[in-house]
Design an enzyme around this catalytic site. Structure first.
Site, short mmCIF file in Angstrom:
data_model
loop_
_atom_site.label_atom_id
_atom_site.label_comp_id
_atom_site.label_asym_id
_atom_site.label_seq_id
_atom_site.Cartn_x
_atom_site.Cartn_y
_atom_site.Cartn_z
N ASP A 30 23.14 70.75 -49.24
CA ASP A 30 24.57 69.54 -48.50
C ASP A 30 23.68 68.48 -47.93
OD1 ASP A 30 27.60 70.15 -47.14
OD2 ASP A 30 26.52 68.24 -46.44
N SER A 121 43.03 76.83 -50.30
CA SER A 121 44.28 77.00 -49.20
C SER A 121 44.13 77.82 -48.06
CB SER A 121 45.56 76.67 -49.55
OG SER A 121 46.20 76.50 -48.56
N LYS A 173 48.57 73.77 -56.77
CA LYS A 173 48.01 73.63 -56.19
C LYS A 173 48.48 71.89 -55.26
CE LYS A 173 45.18 72.95 -51.83
NZ LYS A 173 45.15 72.61 -51.48
N HIS A 176 51.40 73.10 -54.18
CA HIS A 176 51.42 73.41 -53.41
C HIS A 176 51.32 72.97 -52.03
CE1 HIS A 176 48.67 74.78 -49.99
NE2 HIS A 176 49.24 76.16 -49.73
N ASN A 177 50.44 71.41 -52.27
CA ASN A 177 50.77 70.71 -51.32
C ASN A 177 51.51 69.60 -51.06
OD1 ASN A 177 47.99 71.54 -50.87
ND2 ASN A 177 46.60 69.79 -50.50
N GLU A 180 54.04 71.81 -48.97
CA GLU A 180 53.16 71.46 -47.12
C GLU A 180 53.98 69.70 -47.04
OE1 GLU A 180 49.01 70.35 -46.05
OE2 GLU A 180 49.29 72.18 -47.04
#
Length: 301
Positions: A30, A121, A173, A176-177, A180
């Site tokens: 990172d 998720s 996904k 899915h969002n 949401e």
């Protein structure tokens, strides 16, 4: 199994820790020195360069990328490739557009690399609850990564699966969002209606707790809402500004392209856009039109 992890933010760092606790070797990178130190302090291997990341993994390697969608993913892959070899696997666990994932898969496959898109998720709670993973990619490549997915999921046989070829994971996904968005909007509107019924003096925190058990609208999202209301019942100090990370927009675009009616998801996205408008021009236009055709009163600032 060994895994390289790029991006040790809240979600990436928690994923690395869940894997470590299950006995997997995790090598992480990172740009934040503090994030790398935290990984080392926890017992995994934190490194300061992408080259060192690759060197600390045995071939064939698997590297999970958790960076913002778009150019950062392409740039990360491009920087990694010189250190990697045929048979190594790139995993995009972020919220990339599925079309980008299809493009990356095709290009990397021609060079002898594997590519898997994982719509993930679970957020900050995944370290204890497990992550829901919607996976796209070649079957043999996904199967090689099975130990990783079984560890990150809520259970080895729950909450994850290969949903289709390259791009399918991020497509699912995305939808899915979008769902949401609609669920969050419905909860927000319902609680707003109850708050507005002041003569009944409704306790929203109490109601959210009642709904959590036995109700058809119970959900993990409601659990989180109940926790938030306990901490701040009147939402003091919060601004009515709701960002969107892209998936809701892409879901609406796909619905239009596919001639599928999706009014709830579309309206929930529009409401997020409206939340960012200071002194909303649309509403001021409505007000002045009502004044023009009917002489209705106009409030002036």
């Amino acid at each position: 199994m060994e895994l390289g992890m790029i991006g040790l933010g809240k979600m990436g760092g928690n994923m690395a820790e869940r894997l470590r606790l299950a006995g997997h070797k995790v090598v992480g990178f990172d740009f934040s020195a503090d994030a790398v130190k935290k990984l080392n302090d926890a017992g995994s291997v934190g490194v300061s360069s992408l080259e060192d990341l690759v060197k600390n993994l045995q071939a064939p390697r698997a590297i999970w990328i958790m960076v913002p969608a778009g150019d950062p993913v392409d740039e990360t892959i491009a920087k990694l490739k010189p250190f990697m070899q045929k048979g190594d696997i790139f995993i995009d666990g972020g919220n990339s557009n599925y079309k980008d994932s299809q493009r990356r898969h095709e290009a990397l496959k021609q060079e002898g690399f594997g590519f898997v898109d994982v719509g993930t998720s679970g957020g900050i709670w995944g370290i204890t609850e497990g992550y829901s993973m919607m996976i796209g990619g070649d079957e043999d490549v996904v199967e090689r990564l099975r130990p990783i997915f079984e560890t990150l999921a809520p259970a080895a046989d729950q909450g994850w699966g290969r949903v289709g070829p390259a791009g399918a994971g991020h497509f699912v996904k995305m939808v899915h969002n979008g769902i949401e968005y609609g669920m969050m909007q419905a909860y927000a509107e319902g609680f707003s209606i109850m708050k507005a019924k002041t003569p009944l003096a409704l306790d929203l925190t109490q109601i959210s707790e009642i709904w959590r058990y036995g109700s058809v609208v119970r959900s993990w999202l409601l659990d989180l809402t109940a926790d938030a209301l306990k901490k701040n019942p009147t939402l003091d100090g919060l601004e009515a500004f709701v960002p969107d990370s892209g998936e809701g927009r892409w879901t609406v675009f796909e619905a239009i392209d596919l001639n599928v009616s999706a009014p709830v998801i579309t309206e929930s996205l529009i409401r997020r856009l409206r939340s960012r408008e200071d002194n909303n021009f649309t509403d001021r236009m409505l007000s002045t039109m009502r004044n023009e055709f009917g002489g209705h009163a106009v409030k002036k600032s």
